[in-house]
Enzyme design. Structure first.
Site, PDB file in Angstrom:
ATOM      1  N   CYS A 211       0.341  -0.741  -0.119  1.00  0.00           N
ATOM      2  CA  CYS A 211      -0.221  -0.176   0.221  1.00  0.00           C
ATOM      3  C   CYS A 211       0.997   1.221  -0.266  1.00  0.00           C
ATOM      4  CB  CYS A 211      -0.751  -0.212   0.926  1.00  0.00           C
ATOM      5  SG  CYS A 211      -1.816  -1.653   1.832  1.00  0.00           S
ATOM      6  N   PHE A 212       1.577   1.242   0.744  1.00  0.00           N
ATOM      7  CA  PHE A 212       2.022   3.038   1.441  1.00  0.00           C
ATOM      8  C   PHE A 212       2.895   2.966  -0.288  1.00  0.00           C
ATOM      9  CE2 PHE A 212       2.716   3.546   5.993  1.00  0.00           C
ATOM     10  CZ  PHE A 212       1.635   3.411   6.331  1.00  0.00           C
TER      11      PHE A 212
END
Ligand code: UGA
Length: 438
Positions: free
Chosen positions: A271-272
């Site tokens: 995600c990040f």
């Protein structure tokens, strides 16, 4: 008694499956669609296809005992059994960092064909992380064009981002900080809201694009916070300052908060890195190139190298055996996507080291991501005879290790990339040890 709406989940990755199982636990009937038959079979046997804390027990309850969740390969069946349909499909990065929406586009076309033939009112909810404008743009357009129906009139459309952390996804779902619902009209909003009436937190009503941006901005802010503290750690090191105390001190400021201030070898995961890259790509397309996001990404690319630099300050690396403890991008997961261990292994390998790795559960996924290192079955197998150890992921079983557990190393050199050890305990036992940010 009002009839509970039925939920369809499209895509049984960790967001879809956890959300589906948690909705079922709230007594909603849930139908999960996936294209991978092995996954469907496993879910229907209450076996999680992914590793997530508590999911096994939850599936046993909602699939086997209470019969509230079933998975299927049949889109029509899922569609007919659902009033609200959550799109939980992957949105991977393209070459240039922008997101690849092809899974969502293709699925929306199929759903639109079913909507065309359906007499029932359905509400479509995008849960995948998508760039702002996707729900009101390509998703709405595709649904309307193919079905001949109108969003906000003939069917509902909303965007409801998830904020689930891997490893903590079930508790994050059940105890959220907030629920964000971006909807094209009030009816769509109310349809999604009714699923969350038992939750004790603010429900924020937004446009679909605002909801999409809230998700991106949250992940980007948190990732930037991690890169920020990592840079403060690197500066602190040079000044003989313990970044742990600095993080404590700044985290006590209510405006900052203590969370996501753990310095280390960088952020990873599905995600990040992906979301910050995607938002940065959007900023470039709009000619407002974000310097902050660019810097957060650059700092994160360099941070794994920091662990290797610290090791090189204490020992020669060429020709030596270096053991990495922890390979997954964080503890309590076997996820290797964008894990700092990949960059660290590559660097050590390039410098001529023989690299060994051990992770409590990520052995199989790590073998695929870093095939050129030796994957060990235990801590001792990895560290016995090694010339250096780097702590890459802060699994509990590493936190508990004492100097005597490292006594069979050939050379007693340790880099603690996750700040889990007290250096004095190790130096007192004859080790050379460097802690990131200390
Ligand atoms: C992240 C977000 O935290 C979730 O809210 C979001 O729903 C999810 O992405 C998503 O978009 O689906 P996740 O990727 O599971 O969740 O991982 P985090 O626990 O947030 O950690 C991300 C990375 O930052 C990890 O590599 C972790 O080691 C690192 N990190 C985190 C630090 O280095 N220091 C910290 O203080 C916190």
């Amino acid at each position: 008694m009002t009839v509970k709406p039925r939920i369809g989940i499209i895509g049984t990755g960790y967001v879809g499956l956890v959300s589906g199982a948690c909705f079922a636990d709230l007594d909603f009937q849930v139908s999960c669609l996936d294209v991978v038959s092995e996954k469907v079979e496993l879910i229907n046997k209450a076996i999680p296809p992914i590793f997530e804390n508590g999911l096994k027990e939850l599936l046993l309850s909602v699939v086997t005992e209470r019969k509230l969740l079933a998975a299927t390969l049949n889109r029509q069946e899922m569609f007919d059994n659902s009033d609200l349909l959550f799109i939980c499909l992957p949105t991977p990065s393209s070459e240039d960092g922008s997101i690849d929406l092809s899974f969502i586009e293709n699925e929306t076309k199929e759903l639109a064909k079913l909507l065309k033939e359906s007499k029932d009112y359905k509400t479509f909810v995008v849960k995948s992380t998508v760039i702002p404008g996707t729900t009101s743009g390509v998703v709405r357009k595709t649904l309307e064009e193919i079905s001949g129906k109108i969003a906000g009139q003939d069917f509902g459309l909303a965007m409801n981002p998830e904020f689930l952390m891997e490893g903590l996804a079930i508790s994050n779902f059940t105890k959220p900080d907030r629920i964000v619902i971006g909807a094209v009209d009030d009816t769509s909003f109310e349809h999604v809201k009714q699923l969350y009436t038992s939750f004790d937190c603010e429900i924020l009503k937004t446009t679909t694009s605002e909801a999409e941006m809230i998700k991106y901005a949250t992940n980007s802010f948190l990732a930037t916070k991690v890169s920020f503290i990592n840079e403060i750690a690197n500066i602190s090191e040079g000044l003989g300052i313990n970044v742990g105390q600095v993080a404590r001190g700044i985290g006590l400021d209510d405006r900052i908060s203590p969370r996501f201030l753990r310095a280390g070898v960088g952020f990873g995961g599905s995600c990040f890195p992906k979301d910050v890259k995607a938002l940065y790509a959007v900023s470039k397309q709009l000619n407002v190139e974000s310097q902050v996001l660019k810097a957060a990404l650059q700092a994160n690319e360099l941070q794994p190298q920091r662990a290797v630099d610290l090791l090189a300050q204490m020992t020669e690396i060429k020709g030596k055996v270096i053991a990495l403890l922890g390979l997954a991008f964080k503890p309590e997961t076997d996820d290797m996507r964008e894990a700092p261990s990949i960059r660290i292994s590559q660097r050590l390998h390039d410098m001529g080291a023989t690299v060994r790795g051990y992770d409590p559960i990520a052995k199989e996924t790590a073998q695929r991501s870093i095939p050129f290192i030796t994957h060990c079955g235990s801590i001792q197998e990895a560290i016995n005879g090694a010339d250096g150890v780097i702590i890459v992921t802060e699994w509990n079983e590493f936190v508990e290790l004492k100097p005597q557990d490292f006594s069979d190393m050939r050379t007693k050199v340790i880099v603690d990339g996750r700040r889990i050890y007290n250096p004095e305990v190790f130096t007192g036992s004859g080790f050379k040890i460097k802690i990131i940010g200390q």
